[in-house]
Design an enzyme around this catalytic site. Sequence first.
Site, mmCIF file in Angstrom:
data_model
loop_
_atom_site.group_PDB
_atom_site.id
_atom_site.type_symbol
_atom_site.label_atom_id
_atom_site.label_comp_id
_atom_site.label_asym_id
_atom_site.label_seq_id
_atom_site.Cartn_x
_atom_site.Cartn_y
_atom_site.Cartn_z
ATOM 1 N N THR A 129 170.874 9.931 -5.928
ATOM 2 C CA THR A 129 171.195 9.206 -4.692
ATOM 3 C C THR A 129 172.367 8.247 -4.886
ATOM 4 O O THR A 129 172.524 7.642 -5.952
ATOM 5 C CB THR A 129 169.948 8.410 -4.233
ATOM 6 O OG1 THR A 129 168.859 9.314 -4.126
ATOM 7 C CG2 THR A 129 170.168 7.718 -2.910
ATOM 8 N N GLU A 130 173.174 8.119 -3.856
ATOM 9 C CA GLU A 130 174.309 7.190 -3.868
ATOM 10 C C GLU A 130 174.238 6.304 -2.627
ATOM 11 O O GLU A 130 173.518 6.625 -1.680
ATOM 12 C CB GLU A 130 175.627 7.980 -3.866
ATOM 13 C CG GLU A 130 175.757 8.849 -5.096
ATOM 14 C CD GLU A 130 177.155 9.443 -5.251
ATOM 15 O OE1 GLU A 130 178.024 9.190 -4.385
ATOM 16 O OE2 GLU A 130 177.351 10.146 -6.252
ATOM 17 N N ARG A 247 158.301 17.957 -5.744
ATOM 18 C CA ARG A 247 157.677 17.534 -4.486
ATOM 19 C C ARG A 247 156.156 17.636 -4.591
ATOM 20 O O ARG A 247 155.433 16.846 -3.981
ATOM 21 C CB ARG A 247 158.228 18.352 -3.327
ATOM 22 C CG ARG A 247 159.660 17.920 -3.057
ATOM 23 C CD ARG A 247 160.300 18.613 -1.899
ATOM 24 N NE ARG A 247 161.597 17.997 -1.651
ATOM 25 C CZ ARG A 247 162.582 18.573 -0.998
ATOM 26 N NH1 ARG A 247 162.433 19.789 -0.517
ATOM 27 N NH2 ARG A 247 163.717 17.936 -0.815
ATOM 28 N N THR A 319 159.756 26.255 -2.529
ATOM 29 C CA THR A 319 160.285 25.003 -1.972
ATOM 30 C C THR A 319 159.650 24.675 -0.621
ATOM 31 O O THR A 319 159.357 23.516 -0.344
ATOM 32 C CB THR A 319 161.813 25.064 -1.819
ATOM 33 O OG1 THR A 319 162.155 26.331 -1.317
ATOM 34 C CG2 THR A 319 162.535 24.841 -3.117
ATOM 35 N N GLY A 345 138.795 -5.108 6.901
ATOM 36 C CA GLY A 345 138.980 -6.268 7.783
ATOM 37 C C GLY A 345 139.890 -7.304 7.133
ATOM 38 O O GLY A 345 140.884 -6.954 6.493
ATOM 39 N N GLY A 346 139.519 -8.565 7.269
ATOM 40 C CA GLY A 346 140.338 -9.663 6.721
ATOM 41 C C GLY A 346 140.506 -9.559 5.215
ATOM 42 O O GLY A 346 141.571 -9.867 4.670
ATOM 43 N N GLU A 369 162.172 11.630 -3.055
ATOM 44 C CA GLU A 369 162.083 13.082 -3.250
ATOM 45 C C GLU A 369 162.144 13.830 -1.913
ATOM 46 O O GLU A 369 161.486 14.859 -1.739
ATOM 47 C CB GLU A 369 160.811 13.471 -4.016
ATOM 48 C CG GLU A 369 161.005 13.544 -5.516
ATOM 49 C CD GLU A 369 162.172 14.426 -5.914
ATOM 50 O OE1 GLU A 369 163.230 13.834 -6.262
ATOM 51 O OE2 GLU A 369 162.065 15.648 -5.870
ATOM 52 N N GLY A 370 162.921 13.317 -0.980
ATOM 53 C CA GLY A 370 163.062 13.936 0.341
ATOM 54 C C GLY A 370 162.136 13.244 1.326
ATOM 55 O O GLY A 370 160.919 13.245 1.144
HETATM 56 C C1 LIG Z 1 161.865 2.873 -4.726
HETATM 57 C C2 LIG Z 1 162.812 4.040 -4.693
HETATM 58 C C3 LIG Z 1 162.965 4.838 -5.802
HETATM 59 C C4 LIG Z 1 163.882 5.890 -5.785
HETATM 60 N N1 LIG Z 1 164.084 6.616 -6.928
HETATM 61 C C5 LIG Z 1 165.124 7.507 -6.963
HETATM 62 C C6 LIG Z 1 165.508 8.136 -8.195
HETATM 63 O O1 LIG Z 1 164.885 7.922 -9.249
HETATM 64 N N2 LIG Z 1 166.572 8.964 -8.197
HETATM 65 C C7 LIG Z 1 167.291 9.222 -7.059
HETATM 66 O O2 LIG Z 1 168.254 9.968 -7.140
HETATM 67 N N3 LIG Z 1 166.951 8.658 -5.879
HETATM 68 C C8 LIG Z 1 165.894 7.809 -5.805
HETATM 69 N N4 LIG Z 1 165.554 7.186 -4.620
HETATM 70 C C9 LIG Z 1 166.332 7.493 -3.438
HETATM 71 C C10 LIG Z 1 165.554 8.282 -2.396
HETATM 72 O O3 LIG Z 1 165.376 9.600 -2.812
HETATM 73 C C11 LIG Z 1 166.338 8.148 -1.082
HETATM 74 O O4 LIG Z 1 166.156 6.810 -0.643
HETATM 75 C C12 LIG Z 1 165.880 9.115 -0.030
HETATM 76 O O5 LIG Z 1 166.238 10.426 -0.390
HETATM 77 C C13 LIG Z 1 166.476 8.802 1.344
HETATM 78 O O6 LIG Z 1 167.844 8.563 1.269
HETATM 79 P P1 LIG Z 1 168.477 7.245 1.945
HETATM 80 O O7 LIG Z 1 167.712 6.093 1.443
HETATM 81 O O8 LIG Z 1 169.920 7.265 1.748
HETATM 82 O O9 LIG Z 1 168.140 7.382 3.485
HETATM 83 P P2 LIG Z 1 168.948 8.239 4.570
HETATM 84 O O10 LIG Z 1 169.209 9.599 4.066
HETATM 85 O O11 LIG Z 1 170.090 7.450 5.065
HETATM 86 O O12 LIG Z 1 167.846 8.328 5.697
HETATM 87 C C14 LIG Z 1 167.504 7.245 6.577
HETATM 88 C C15 LIG Z 1 166.528 7.775 7.622
HETATM 89 O O13 LIG Z 1 167.176 8.802 8.376
HETATM 90 C C16 LIG Z 1 166.438 10.012 8.315
HETATM 91 N N5 LIG Z 1 167.402 11.125 8.247
HETATM 92 C C17 LIG Z 1 168.297 11.371 7.270
HETATM 93 N N6 LIG Z 1 169.004 12.480 7.551
HETATM 94 C C18 LIG Z 1 168.551 12.932 8.729
HETATM 95 C C19 LIG Z 1 168.900 14.038 9.551
HETATM 96 N N7 LIG Z 1 169.834 14.912 9.204
HETATM 97 N N8 LIG Z 1 168.218 14.197 10.717
HETATM 98 C C20 LIG Z 1 167.247 13.323 11.077
HETATM 99 N N9 LIG Z 1 166.891 12.258 10.345
HETATM 100 C C21 LIG Z 1 167.529 12.073 9.191
HETATM 101 C C22 LIG Z 1 165.599 9.895 7.057
HETATM 102 O O14 LIG Z 1 164.441 10.702 7.130
HETATM 103 C C23 LIG Z 1 165.289 8.417 7.035
HETATM 104 O O15 LIG Z 1 164.189 8.162 7.866
HETATM 105 C C24 LIG Z 1 164.613 6.167 -4.608
HETATM 106 C C25 LIG Z 1 164.421 5.374 -3.478
HETATM 107 C C26 LIG Z 1 163.566 4.303 -3.516
HETATM 108 C C27 LIG Z 1 163.439 3.432 -2.291
#
Ligand SMILES: Cc1cc2nc3c(=O)[nH]c(=O)nc-3n(C[C@H](O)[C@H](O)[C@H](O)COP(=O)(O)OP(=O)(O)OC[C@H]3O[C@@H](n4cnc5c(N)ncnc54)[C@H](O)[C@@H]3O)c2cc1C
Length: 552
Positions: A129-130, A247, A319, A345-346, A369-370
């Site tokens: 992720t970026e 997944r 998948t 509850g509380g 993970e998606g």
């Molecule tokens: C605690 C934590 C641990 C993590 N660990 C890792 C790790 O070890 N390695 C790694 O690589 N990543 C990691 N991640 C990243 C994680 O996989 C991503 O946060 C996740 O895939 C979602 O990407 P994003 O945060 O950029 O959200 P976005 O992709 O910007 O999504 C934001 C919202 O928009 C929705 N959305 C996105 N695209 C669409 C679309 N085309 N149509 C409709 N809705 C859409 C999404 O479902 C979400 O609700 C981690 C994240 C967290 C918070």
Amino acid sequence: MTVGLDPDTLDMTINAISEFAARELPESVLIELDEADEFPEDIVRRMCSEDLGVQLLFIPEELNGMGGSAFDIYRVCEHLAGIDVGVATAVLATFLGSDPVTVGGTPEQKKRWIGRIADEGLLMAYGATEPQAGSDLAALKTTAVPIERDGELVGYTITGAKQWISNGGVADLYSILALAPGGPTWFVLERDTEGFSHGKHEDKHGIRLSNTAALFLDDVEVDVDQLVGGVEGQGLVQAQLVFGYTRLMVAAFGLGAGWAALDRAVPYSVERIQGGAPLSEKQGYTHKLIVPHAVRLEAARACIEETATCLDAEEGALTTEGAIAKYLATEAGNDAADAAIQALGGYGYTHEYLVEKIKRDVRITTIYEGTSEIMEMTVSRDRWQEHLKTRGEYYHDAARTLEALHSARPGIGADTAALANHALAAVLEACRVGRLTRNQHVLLRLGSLIAQAEGAAALARRADRAAAGALPAKSKQRFDAAGLAAASRANAKDVALTIATEGLRLVIGAGDPAVTDPAAIATSIGLAGISAAQAGLIADLDAVADHLYGRA
Ligand SMILES: Cc1cc2nc3c(=O)[nH]c(=O)nc-3n(C[C@H](O)[C@H](O)[C@H](O)COP(=O)(O)OP(=O)(O)OC[C@H]3O[C@@H](n4cnc5c(N)ncnc54)[C@H](O)[C@@H]3O)c2cc1C
């Protein structure tokens, strides 16, 4: 033949984890670490070393691991998440991080990195992720520019940033996805490589026992042999190849955390007297806050166990099935944990009783993970193709198989699951005729209905296997055959009605009013039959409650 661990070894592994957790991570420590927002590095390292050796489960025997199967991994992940989803995440991150090497690495790379994880208990992180590339990984901006000397490729310069990386601040090895000239490519980096640094430990809503940090790559030079598999452009394919597995692991986290919450609510409700009797004897309580969640979790378990079995039989990458399992289990786990707060509850709203921590922790499973929405899209797109390829028969065929199952073994909900699958086929066909999936909302809602229909079918099959005494030897059995049959009947009723009413709403809501005939659609979906099939609902919920509370 047993794939992976034999059942006794699996039980021993799970017991060893329980003993370790009872010693090192009692409730008081979990609460303290959560409040202090602290990653228990020493404990996690000992879990992944000779003390416990959890990491060996994920590693093939030829690389000094235990060669656990997908089924073993699901069972252990469920168990770990029942202890703490943050700690489970730290373990998962090493597995995720090493995945690109496992599926795409050269024999030397596997020995070099996976062998060291086995022997030295190294922690790994998975850097995909970026900041600008989350769900849409193809939008990644981190680059890998080739370094040539005397016309020969000797390495790459990697520049960019990674976001939300589990173990990001503590890992020894990192797999990093970067854009090489040939496309997205995995590289493996050592932690102290020049130009490579990490950000602060993120202050998160939940899984506060897991370290999450950003990564920064500032002209980081790597040797050519750090490119996983030695060929550029394989990164997204390698990531895809393991989605079925990874997944499934996160699905198991949702399952484990959801049940951990219910396992606190159930005994609480036996002890708690309100209105002159224990809450466990009040239908308005059990049939809202406990029973439906147990039922949904077991439908998810049925999908997880079937998918794990197929993965172990090498029946493909699975998948779509992995996505269905993740979607059902993590959404059910999240809802179960939320209901457990209400059930206490509380007291549920305080740190001391831990259900609010479980709720905060399990929340991540519907995101990483998606996300659930990406799961809905994946499931919907994949099964839509099946609907088209079979000219609308895919779910009618599934329904006919369930009808045959019902004839062979009545009383396990297969008849109602069949109605749900017929209804789904009708909804999909109405969407095709009206070209309604042009609306993304419709497409994603269909993904949810599809997952639920497949979950109902899987639970009916599981109830059948339980009745036949044919569940896999390593299966986790929370209900006996009669309890599973009741859970399957209750689940099928709920799913069939959801598909009928939601499907109707979508088709009418997205369709052209000039040509949409609501009554005809209701008939094609079988709304009347599905309504009639709700008969016996309360008795089914009573039966599940009796099994959960040991009154059956
Ligand atoms: C605690 C934590 C641990 C993590 N660990 C890792 C790790 O070890 N390695 C790694 O690589 N990543 C990691 N991640 C990243 C994680 O996989 C991503 O946060 C996740 O895939 C979602 O990407 P994003 O945060 O950029 O959200 P976005 O992709 O910007 O999504 C934001 C919202 O928009 C929705 N959305 C996105 N695209 C669409 C679309 N085309 N149509 C409709 N809705 C859409 C999404 O479902 C979400 O609700 C981690 C994240 C967290 C918070």
